[in-house]
Design a protein around this motif. Structure first.
Motif, PDB file in Angstrom:
ATOM      1  N   LEU A 104      72.967  41.642 -23.190  1.00  0.00           N
ATOM      2  CA  LEU A 104      73.250  43.002 -22.701  1.00  0.00           C
ATOM      3  C   LEU A 104      73.657  43.928 -23.844  1.00  0.00           C
ATOM      4  O   LEU A 104      73.242  45.091 -23.886  1.00  0.00           O
ATOM      5  CB  LEU A 104      74.368  42.956 -21.641  1.00  0.00           C
ATOM      6  CG  LEU A 104      73.965  42.367 -20.282  1.00  0.00           C
ATOM      7  CD1 LEU A 104      75.200  42.013 -19.461  1.00  0.00           C
ATOM      8  CD2 LEU A 104      73.084  43.340 -19.503  1.00  0.00           C
ATOM      9  N   PHE A 148      71.491  47.246 -24.564  1.00  0.00           N
ATOM     10  CA  PHE A 148      72.049  48.591 -24.435  1.00  0.00           C
ATOM     11  C   PHE A 148      72.313  49.243 -25.793  1.00  0.00           C
ATOM     12  O   PHE A 148      72.750  50.390 -25.848  1.00  0.00           O
ATOM     13  CB  PHE A 148      73.313  48.568 -23.565  1.00  0.00           C
ATOM     14  CG  PHE A 148      73.016  48.242 -22.125  1.00  0.00           C
ATOM     15  CD1 PHE A 148      71.966  48.862 -21.468  1.00  0.00           C
ATOM     16  CD2 PHE A 148      73.758  47.294 -21.434  1.00  0.00           C
ATOM     17  CE1 PHE A 148      71.657  48.553 -20.153  1.00  0.00           C
ATOM     18  CE2 PHE A 148      73.460  46.983 -20.109  1.00  0.00           C
ATOM     19  CZ  PHE A 148      72.414  47.613 -19.472  1.00  0.00           C
ATOM     20  N   TRP A 161      70.612  50.863 -14.765  1.00  0.00           N
ATOM     21  CA  TRP A 161      71.839  50.997 -15.559  1.00  0.00           C
ATOM     22  C   TRP A 161      72.845  51.871 -14.821  1.00  0.00           C
ATOM     23  O   TRP A 161      74.039  51.580 -14.808  1.00  0.00           O
ATOM     24  CB  TRP A 161      71.500  51.600 -16.934  1.00  0.00           C
ATOM     25  CG  TRP A 161      72.620  51.640 -17.916  1.00  0.00           C
ATOM     26  CD1 TRP A 161      73.479  50.615 -18.207  1.00  0.00           C
ATOM     27  CD2 TRP A 161      73.023  52.742 -18.733  1.00  0.00           C
ATOM     28  NE1 TRP A 161      74.377  51.023 -19.173  1.00  0.00           N
ATOM     29  CE2 TRP A 161      74.120  52.323 -19.511  1.00  0.00           C
ATOM     30  CE3 TRP A 161      72.545  54.047 -18.892  1.00  0.00           C
ATOM     31  CZ2 TRP A 161      74.752  53.156 -20.436  1.00  0.00           C
ATOM     32  CZ3 TRP A 161      73.174  54.867 -19.819  1.00  0.00           C
ATOM     33  CH2 TRP A 161      74.271  54.423 -20.579  1.00  0.00           C
ATOM     34  N   LYS A 162      72.360  52.953 -14.184  1.00  0.00           N
ATOM     35  CA  LYS A 162      73.252  53.921 -13.535  1.00  0.00           C
ATOM     36  C   LYS A 162      72.768  54.250 -12.129  1.00  0.00           C
ATOM     37  O   LYS A 162      72.411  55.395 -11.831  1.00  0.00           O
ATOM     38  CB  LYS A 162      73.326  55.216 -14.379  1.00  0.00           C
ATOM     39  CG  LYS A 162      74.055  55.036 -15.690  1.00  0.00           C
ATOM     40  CD  LYS A 162      75.552  54.940 -15.472  1.00  0.00           C
ATOM     41  CE  LYS A 162      76.229  54.109 -16.525  1.00  0.00           C
ATOM     42  NZ  LYS A 162      76.229  52.671 -16.273  1.00  0.00           N
ATOM     43  N   PRO A 163      72.739  53.245 -11.241  1.00  0.00           N
ATOM     44  CA  PRO A 163      72.154  53.488  -9.914  1.00  0.00           C
ATOM     45  C   PRO A 163      72.931  54.499  -9.055  1.00  0.00           C
ATOM     46  O   PRO A 163      72.367  55.036  -8.108  1.00  0.00           O
ATOM     47  CB  PRO A 163      72.166  52.103  -9.261  1.00  0.00           C
ATOM     48  CG  PRO A 163      73.150  51.312 -10.035  1.00  0.00           C
ATOM     49  CD  PRO A 163      73.164  51.866 -11.425  1.00  0.00           C
ATOM     50  N   VAL A 164      74.198  54.749  -9.395  1.00  0.00           N
ATOM     51  CA  VAL A 164      74.944  55.752  -8.618  1.00  0.00           C
ATOM     52  C   VAL A 164      74.816  57.129  -9.273  1.00  0.00           C
ATOM     53  O   VAL A 164      74.440  58.111  -8.624  1.00  0.00           O
ATOM     54  CB  VAL A 164      76.437  55.360  -8.481  1.00  0.00           C
ATOM     55  CG1 VAL A 164      77.213  56.465  -7.776  1.00  0.00           C
ATOM     56  CG2 VAL A 164      76.575  54.045  -7.721  1.00  0.00           C
ATOM     57  N   GLN A 165      75.111  57.180 -10.581  1.00  0.00           N
ATOM     58  CA  GLN A 165      75.073  58.478 -11.272  1.00  0.00           C
ATOM     59  C   GLN A 165      73.652  59.045 -11.304  1.00  0.00           C
ATOM     60  O   GLN A 165      73.455  60.252 -11.258  1.00  0.00           O
ATOM     61  CB  GLN A 165      75.610  58.346 -12.698  1.00  0.00           C
ATOM     62  CG  GLN A 165      76.997  57.711 -12.800  1.00  0.00           C
ATOM     63  CD  GLN A 165      78.049  58.418 -11.947  1.00  0.00           C
ATOM     64  OE1 GLN A 165      78.023  59.631 -11.807  1.00  0.00           O
ATOM     65  NE2 GLN A 165      78.957  57.649 -11.373  1.00  0.00           N
ATOM     66  N   TYR A 175      71.154  58.524  -9.099  1.00  0.00           N
ATOM     67  CA  TYR A 175      70.623  58.083  -7.816  1.00  0.00           C
ATOM     68  C   TYR A 175      69.226  58.645  -7.543  1.00  0.00           C
ATOM     69  O   TYR A 175      68.367  57.974  -6.985  1.00  0.00           O
ATOM     70  CB  TYR A 175      71.585  58.486  -6.694  1.00  0.00           C
ATOM     71  CG  TYR A 175      71.156  57.958  -5.359  1.00  0.00           C
ATOM     72  CD1 TYR A 175      70.972  56.582  -5.164  1.00  0.00           C
ATOM     73  CD2 TYR A 175      70.907  58.811  -4.294  1.00  0.00           C
ATOM     74  CE1 TYR A 175      70.563  56.090  -3.950  1.00  0.00           C
ATOM     75  CE2 TYR A 175      70.503  58.322  -3.073  1.00  0.00           C
ATOM     76  CZ  TYR A 175      70.321  56.965  -2.908  1.00  0.00           C
ATOM     77  OH  TYR A 175      69.908  56.461  -1.703  1.00  0.00           O
ATOM     78  N   ASP A 193      64.477  51.788  -4.057  1.00  0.00           N
ATOM     79  CA  ASP A 193      65.863  51.323  -4.116  1.00  0.00           C
ATOM     80  C   ASP A 193      66.085  50.503  -5.385  1.00  0.00           C
ATOM     81  O   ASP A 193      65.161  50.287  -6.170  1.00  0.00           O
ATOM     82  CB  ASP A 193      66.243  50.516  -2.856  1.00  0.00           C
ATOM     83  CG  ASP A 193      65.317  49.326  -2.633  1.00  0.00           C
ATOM     84  OD1 ASP A 193      64.566  48.958  -3.563  1.00  0.00           O
ATOM     85  OD2 ASP A 193      65.353  48.759  -1.532  1.00  0.00           O
ATOM     86  N   TYR A 194      67.324  50.037  -5.551  1.00  0.00           N
ATOM     87  CA  TYR A 194      67.688  49.308  -6.768  1.00  0.00           C
ATOM     88  C   TYR A 194      66.833  48.052  -6.995  1.00  0.00           C
ATOM     89  O   TYR A 194      66.302  47.860  -8.097  1.00  0.00           O
ATOM     90  CB  TYR A 194      69.195  48.985  -6.729  1.00  0.00           C
ATOM     91  CG  TYR A 194      69.647  48.055  -7.821  1.00  0.00           C
ATOM     92  CD1 TYR A 194      70.041  48.543  -9.069  1.00  0.00           C
ATOM     93  CD2 TYR A 194      69.680  46.677  -7.617  1.00  0.00           C
ATOM     94  CE1 TYR A 194      70.450  47.688 -10.073  1.00  0.00           C
ATOM     95  CE2 TYR A 194      70.088  45.811  -8.616  1.00  0.00           C
ATOM     96  CZ  TYR A 194      70.468  46.317  -9.836  1.00  0.00           C
ATOM     97  OH  TYR A 194      70.862  45.457 -10.826  1.00  0.00           O
ATOM     98  N   PRO A 195      66.680  47.185  -5.969  1.00  0.00           N
ATOM     99  CA  PRO A 195      65.882  45.973  -6.221  1.00  0.00           C
ATOM    100  C   PRO A 195      64.441  46.289  -6.614  1.00  0.00           C
ATOM    101  O   PRO A 195      63.851  45.585  -7.451  1.00  0.00           O
ATOM    102  CB  PRO A 195      65.930  45.237  -4.869  1.00  0.00           C
ATOM    103  CG  PRO A 195      67.159  45.739  -4.206  1.00  0.00           C
ATOM    104  CD  PRO A 195      67.294  47.170  -4.619  1.00  0.00           C
ATOM    105  N   ARG A 216      64.128  47.107 -10.175  1.00  0.00           N
ATOM    106  CA  ARG A 216      64.167  45.874 -10.978  1.00  0.00           C
ATOM    107  C   ARG A 216      62.786  45.260 -11.129  1.00  0.00           C
ATOM    108  O   ARG A 216      62.403  44.811 -12.207  1.00  0.00           O
ATOM    109  CB  ARG A 216      65.063  44.849 -10.258  1.00  0.00           C
ATOM    110  CG  ARG A 216      66.350  44.546 -10.967  1.00  0.00           C
ATOM    111  CD  ARG A 216      67.079  43.460 -10.226  1.00  0.00           C
ATOM    112  NE  ARG A 216      67.172  42.241 -11.007  1.00  0.00           N
ATOM    113  CZ  ARG A 216      67.410  41.044 -10.506  1.00  0.00           C
ATOM    114  NH1 ARG A 216      67.531  40.886  -9.197  1.00  0.00           N
ATOM    115  NH2 ARG A 216      67.520  39.996 -11.285  1.00  0.00           N
TER     116      ARG A 216
END
Lengths: 209, 201
Positions: free
Chosen positions: A70, A74, A155-159, A161, A169-171, A174
């Motif tokens: 990681l 990053f 990396w930033k699924p909320v910020q 969105y 969606d997130y999965p 991926r």
């Protein structure tokens, strides 16, 4: 065919013509390094929770363990993103993308694929990309944009969105990230193989001519 | 590499929007069974006696009294169905119920200008994790007492976990025994081993 003849003559008239300008060479090799770091550290991260029934061999992963992978991922992402952004902006601003990669026509691609498979595809003028090159180079830029966007989503699924929404969606982001990586690896194999088959193209990417 | 990780902490702190809510989901989206995950097996998870347990409060707070479980259960609770995202990449949607941490911090007179809320836990080898104050004050950050409307089972952190849907899973400590409001960076179980400290979502 007549246009090909003309370019052949141009090459003959100016053998020392610049094929790859300095900015393309610099960004190409920075990108190559960043991509390799991202792929090897990405495999380390993948192995922590595989999406499919396989893992990548440990010796081809970077970082030693998930935390190390990681850190690499990053860190190298900044190199990849800043270099990639500079490349896309310069490519658009200088008109290089338009001049080198367009047009891409289905007929042209079909013709050049057939020519390539029968070893009749010429590489006399390296300043002009054939239709297979145009498709692959334009395609890999699109994949590059997608892998960065899907990576940022994870990396930033909320910020970020709204970016996640782009993929569903997130999965799903991926999986997109994984398949973009697979596409880049496939590109890498073909790209390196062809560069070795046409060594002067490799030389042009190093010294420009 | 550590320097870049610190730089990434700063970037994440900069882009963190305290009003941005983690997406919520309908009950039908809940992952069943919700995975147990730790650096030990479920058999080694702390077995906490509710009668003996007290939440210790330390640091920059007006009222340092310890809290028993019945006292905490009396505080107003809210529910959330959010996605838990693990540092490993997998994710699962769960339902958590408890008291917003910011309400509790207000109640105990915490200095919310302090930099961190540092949690200590009962996990074997001693788990701990720092939470930056802005994330601690996020409306969805919760002192969780229930999972799926049932008292938090041992697997998910009985008697109390901290649910932070804007952070990766390892920043959601379970089996919490104390919280300390502090300006000092005290490190954390995984943070010290190299996971990025902010690890925001």
């Amino acid at each position: 065919m007549s246009s090909l003849t003309v370019t052949d003559e141009q090459v003959a008239a100016a053998p020392a013509k610049m094929i790859q300008p300095a900015w393309v060479r610099l960004m190409h090799w920075v990108n190559a390094l960043a991509m390799i770091l991202m792929i090897l550290s990405g495999w380390q991260i993948y192995n922590a929770s595989p999406l499919f029934g396989f893992s990548f061999p440990r010796e081809y992963t970077l970082g030693g363990w998930l935390g190390g992978g990681l850190l690499w991922h990053f860190a190298a992402m900044w190199l990849l993103m800043i270099n990639g952004l500079a490349y896309v902006i310069t490519g658009l601003a200088t008109g290089r993308f338009r001049k080198k990669l367009l047009p891409i026509t289905p007929m042209g691609v079909l013709h050049d694929v057939r020519a390539a498979l029968t070893f009749k595809l010429g590489h006399d003028d390296l300043t002009v990309y054939n239709y297979v090159q145009r498709l692959l180079y334009a395609g890999i830029i699109v994949v590059g944009v997608l892998i960065v966007l899907s990576g940022l989503s994870m990396w930033k699924p909320v910020q970020l969105y709204y970016l996640v929404m782009l993929f569903g969606d997130y999965p799903t982001a991926r999986y997109v990230h994984f398949f973009c990586m697979a596409a880049i690896c496939a590109f890498l194999v073909i790209h390196v193989l062809l560069a070795l088959l046409v060594p002067k193209s490799l030389r042009a990417m190093i010294i420009g001519r | 590499m550590k320097t870049v990780s610190k730089f990434n902490d700063a970037v994440q702190d900069f882009i963190f929007n305290p009003d941005a809510l983690a997406p919520t989901f309908p009950e039908s989206a809940i992952t069943k069974p919700f995975p147990f995950n730790a650096y030990y097996d479920l058999d080694d998870a702390p077995e906490i006696d509710a009668d003996d347990w007290k939440l210790e409060v330390r640091g920059l707070v007006d009222n340092k009294k310890s809290w028993t479980l019945p006292e905490l259960y009396k505080l107003p609770q809210v529910s959330q169905i959010t996605r838990h995202i693990c540092v490993e990449g997998w994710s699962a949607i769960g339902s958590w119920t408890g008291t917003p941490l910011r309400d509790f911090l207000k109640l105990i007179g915490a200095d919310t200008r302090a930099k961190y809320v540092w949690f200590q836990c009962a996990d074997k080898d001693g788990y701990n994790s720092p939470l930056d104050m802005r994330s601690a004050l996020h409306p969805q950050t919760q002192m969780t007492f229930k999972y799926a409307n049932e008292i938090l089972p041992r697997a998910y952190g009985f008697p109390m976990k901290i649910r932070v849907p804007t952070k990766l899973g390892f920043k959601n400590p379970k089996y919490v025994i104390s919280m300390e409001v502090t300006n000092d960076y005290k490190g954390g179980y995984w943070e010290d081993q190299g996971y990025n400290s902010f690890s925001g979502s």
